[in-house]
Enzyme design. Structure first.
Site, mmCIF file in Angstrom:
data_model
loop_
_atom_site.group_PDB
_atom_site.id
_atom_site.type_symbol
_atom_site.label_atom_id
_atom_site.label_comp_id
_atom_site.label_asym_id
_atom_site.label_seq_id
_atom_site.Cartn_x
_atom_site.Cartn_y
_atom_site.Cartn_z
ATOM 1 N N GLU A 142 37.582 38.009 43.180
ATOM 2 C CA GLU A 142 36.495 37.165 42.650
ATOM 3 C C GLU A 142 36.724 37.047 41.152
ATOM 4 O OE1 GLU A 142 34.273 35.623 44.229
ATOM 5 O OE2 GLU A 142 33.996 36.625 46.142
ATOM 6 N N CYS A 172 30.359 34.208 35.654
ATOM 7 C CA CYS A 172 31.506 33.479 36.222
ATOM 8 C C CYS A 172 31.091 32.076 36.646
ATOM 9 C CB CYS A 172 32.093 34.247 37.394
ATOM 10 S SG CYS A 172 30.876 34.690 38.632
HETATM 11 P P1 NAP Z 1 38.134 42.197 33.263
HETATM 12 O O1 NAP Z 1 38.486 42.544 31.889
HETATM 13 O O2 NAP Z 1 39.118 41.468 34.081
HETATM 14 O O3 NAP Z 1 37.742 43.577 33.981
HETATM 15 C C1 NAP Z 1 37.227 43.613 35.289
HETATM 16 C C2 NAP Z 1 37.564 44.960 35.892
HETATM 17 O O4 NAP Z 1 38.966 45.012 36.114
HETATM 18 C C3 NAP Z 1 37.235 46.138 34.975
HETATM 19 O O5 NAP Z 1 36.838 47.236 35.760
HETATM 20 C C4 NAP Z 1 38.587 46.425 34.319
HETATM 21 O O6 NAP Z 1 38.723 47.751 33.891
HETATM 22 C C5 NAP Z 1 39.532 46.131 35.459
HETATM 23 N N1 NAP Z 1 40.869 45.765 35.047
HETATM 24 C C6 NAP Z 1 41.222 44.909 34.069
HETATM 25 N N2 NAP Z 1 42.556 44.779 34.015
HETATM 26 C C7 NAP Z 1 43.065 45.575 34.994
HETATM 27 C C8 NAP Z 1 44.378 45.904 35.434
HETATM 28 N N3 NAP Z 1 45.464 45.344 34.883
HETATM 29 N N4 NAP Z 1 44.530 46.786 36.445
HETATM 30 C C9 NAP Z 1 43.457 47.343 37.013
HETATM 31 N N5 NAP Z 1 42.184 47.081 36.649
HETATM 32 C C10 NAP Z 1 41.983 46.202 35.647
HETATM 33 O O7 NAP Z 1 36.799 41.337 33.341
HETATM 34 P P2 NAP Z 1 35.427 41.597 32.615
HETATM 35 O O8 NAP Z 1 35.588 41.259 31.165
HETATM 36 O O9 NAP Z 1 34.888 42.941 32.964
HETATM 37 O O10 NAP Z 1 34.508 40.521 33.344
HETATM 38 C C11 NAP Z 1 34.504 39.189 32.998
HETATM 39 C C12 NAP Z 1 35.346 38.355 33.937
HETATM 40 O O11 NAP Z 1 34.894 38.544 35.276
HETATM 41 C C13 NAP Z 1 35.202 36.873 33.700
HETATM 42 O O12 NAP Z 1 36.449 36.253 33.804
HETATM 43 C C14 NAP Z 1 34.269 36.408 34.800
HETATM 44 O O13 NAP Z 1 34.349 35.056 35.103
HETATM 45 C C15 NAP Z 1 34.716 37.294 35.917
HETATM 46 N N6 NAP Z 1 33.690 37.383 36.961
HETATM 47 C C16 NAP Z 1 33.913 36.786 38.165
HETATM 48 C C17 NAP Z 1 32.948 36.805 39.156
HETATM 49 C C18 NAP Z 1 33.170 36.171 40.493
HETATM 50 O O14 NAP Z 1 32.442 36.506 41.423
HETATM 51 N N7 NAP Z 1 34.115 35.293 40.671
HETATM 52 C C19 NAP Z 1 31.739 37.450 38.896
HETATM 53 C C20 NAP Z 1 31.536 38.032 37.650
HETATM 54 C C21 NAP Z 1 32.530 38.000 36.694
HETATM 55 P P3 NAP Z 1 38.498 48.153 32.338
HETATM 56 O O15 NAP Z 1 37.111 47.783 31.993
HETATM 57 O O16 NAP Z 1 38.741 49.616 32.358
HETATM 58 O O17 NAP Z 1 39.524 47.379 31.574
#
Ligand code: NAP
Length: 453
Positions: A227, A261
């Protein structure tokens, strides 16, 4: 070190030692052991626990919303609604899981044949900070009801929310170790996915994180649901009800301080109503109260971190370099906290690289178009495909355009939102798989065929 930092003040609230690889592995072993008996519990027993979790969430909605405000800046009025919605999804699956997972007879094969939906093991949830409770409960409720165990690797800036979620499920009577919060950073996700007991991963986050974790899942032959981010179009036709369209546009772009998102991010407006739409949107966004997320009057809190704010400012600067005109906002205010003002940018070249990116904050890009064809082309011209909306006086025309927009969901004359009854997810760089509804609960199950000769 995992740190909880109040984004309204910049102060460190609490720090946590990241678990060692050994602690993580021992925890996963414990969860695997707890899964076997859990997978055999009656659905009614699981449902009773989820109903109790819903009650605990509602009983603690004020404190839990305060925690979100303190840890990631969500205004408390919005946080309380998030807790209510988390309770709702627990109740939805408590009520409907049995129906969604009921075995399905197949006629004409052997003397008897049926398809059943069996639990798989432990599901890893890698979650974002922007809806720290809702994102977790919308996957935890179906996962647990399906008889799986779950481990949560929450975003590193919301460790206290992660702990609070484990506590809610614990107090609801979930057997020990069926759900565990792992105090780990992104670097340990690979090892967790490699653990034999882990059957799959659902990740909600950026497409960069999705690409990385999906690749790890692939190497380990584990299921995955992704997602990811979005850049939802909001298409306004000339005959649209502008009052309603503008009201929803402002809310969609600025709720959760623009960090959603499925927020509308690109406003594509027919030339006949463009000037009026921009003027009214400016009025609407100017009227929003920005400030202390603990104040019930606040609509815009700080962004979740200063780093995210700096990235957003960089994107705004690139929009201006690409011909964009700042109609409102556009620069970091003085003072403490990661605040960013509501911002409207018009005239950005649709070809600019920044338009292909997700703008994760209260920044609206508005584009003028001369035809419906142009509107559809622009709506589809990003790598993302999560949600979108069409605003039209003629409902049939709205549906016609909706059919041409390539996203996981399209809403006509309504705010794009998620609800337990409807499948939720994206296509293209917004990911794959679905959460919520019957589709969501069937992502992490063994679709098992049984035939009697
Ligand atoms: P993020 O930086 O991608 O982090 C999301 C999760 O993934 C965190 O727990 C992060 O851990 C982990 N993570 C990041 N890089 C990783 C890697 N290389 N390997 C393993 N785990 C990894 O996103 P965010 O800033 O928290 O959230 C915002 C994003 O989420 C936006 O792009 C938004 O659109 C998206 N989102 C999508 C939905 C949907 O349903 N489609 C809903 C809500 C949000 P760490 O925090 O430890 O880095």
């Amino acid at each position: 070190m995992i740190r909880s930092v109040n984004p309204a003040t910049g102060q460190v609230v609490q720090t946590f030692e990241e678990w060692s690889a050994d602690t993580t592995r021992e925890t996963l072993d414990g969860v695997a052991a707890a899964w076997e008996p859990w997978s055999e519990t009656a659905l009614s027993e699981r449902a009773a626990i989820l109903r109790k979790a819903a009650r605990i969430l509602r009983d603690n909605r004020i404190e839990l919303a305060d925690l979100m405000a303190m840890e990631m800046g969500k205004p408390v009025t919005q946080g309380r609604l998030e807790i209510d919605k988390s309770a709702l999804v627990c109740e939805y699956y408590a009520e409907n899981a049995e129906r969604h997972l009921a075995p399905e007879p197949v006629e004409g094969v052997g003397s008897k044949a049926f398809v059943s939906y069996e639990p798989l093991g432990t599901v890893l949830a890698v979650m974002p900070w922007n809806f720290p409770f809702w994102q977790v409960f919308r996957i935890a409720a179906p996962t647990l009801m399906a008889g799986n165990a779950m481990v949560l690797k929450h975003a590193s800036n919301v460790p206290m929310c992660a702990q609070a979620i484990e506590k809610v499920l614990d107090q609801a009577g979930l057997p020990e170790n069926v759900f565990r919060t792992l105090m780990i950073g992104a670097g340990q996700v690979e090892n967790v996915l490699a653990h034999d007991s882990v059957a799959g991963v659902c990740l909600t986050g950026s497409d960069a994180a999705g690409r990385s974790v999906a690749a790890v899942a692939g190497r380990n032959l584990k299921r995955s649901v992704m997602e990811l981010g979005g850049s939802d179009p909001f298409v306004v036709l000339a005959d649209a009800d502008l009052d309603k369209a503008v009201q929803v546009a402002v809310c969609s772009r600025c709720k959760n301080t623009g960090q959603a998102c499925i927020a509308a991010k690109r406003f594509i407006v027919m030339e006949d109503v463009y000037d009026e739409f921009v003027a009214r949107m400016k009025d609407g966004m100017t009227a929003l109260k920005m400030g202390d997320p603990m104040d019930p009057e606040t609509y815009l809190g700080p962004m979740a971190t200063e780093v995210l704010r700096a990235e957003l400012q960089h994107q705004v600067d690139r929009c201006v370099e690409a011909g964009g005109i700042l109609v409102l906002g556009g620069s970091v205010p003085d003072g403490p906290g990661a605040f960013y003002p509501p911002t409207i940018i018009t005239n950005v070249s649709a070809d600019a690289a920044v338009v292909q990116e997700e703008l994760f904050g209260p920044v609206a890009l508005v584009f003028k178009v001369g035809s419906e064809q142009e509107a559809v082309e622009l709506a589809n011209a990003t790598p993302y495909g999560l949600g979108g909306s069409v605003w039209a006086g003629d409902g049939n025309k709205g549906l016609e355009l909706a059919a041409r927009i390539r996203t996981g969901s399209v809403f006509v004359n309504a705010l794009v939102s998620s609800t337990p009854e409807l499948p939720f997810g994206g296509i293209k760089a917004s990911g794959y798989g679905r959460e919520l509804s019957a589709w969501g609960i069937r992502e992490f199950v063994n679709v098992k065929t049984t035939v009697v000769g």
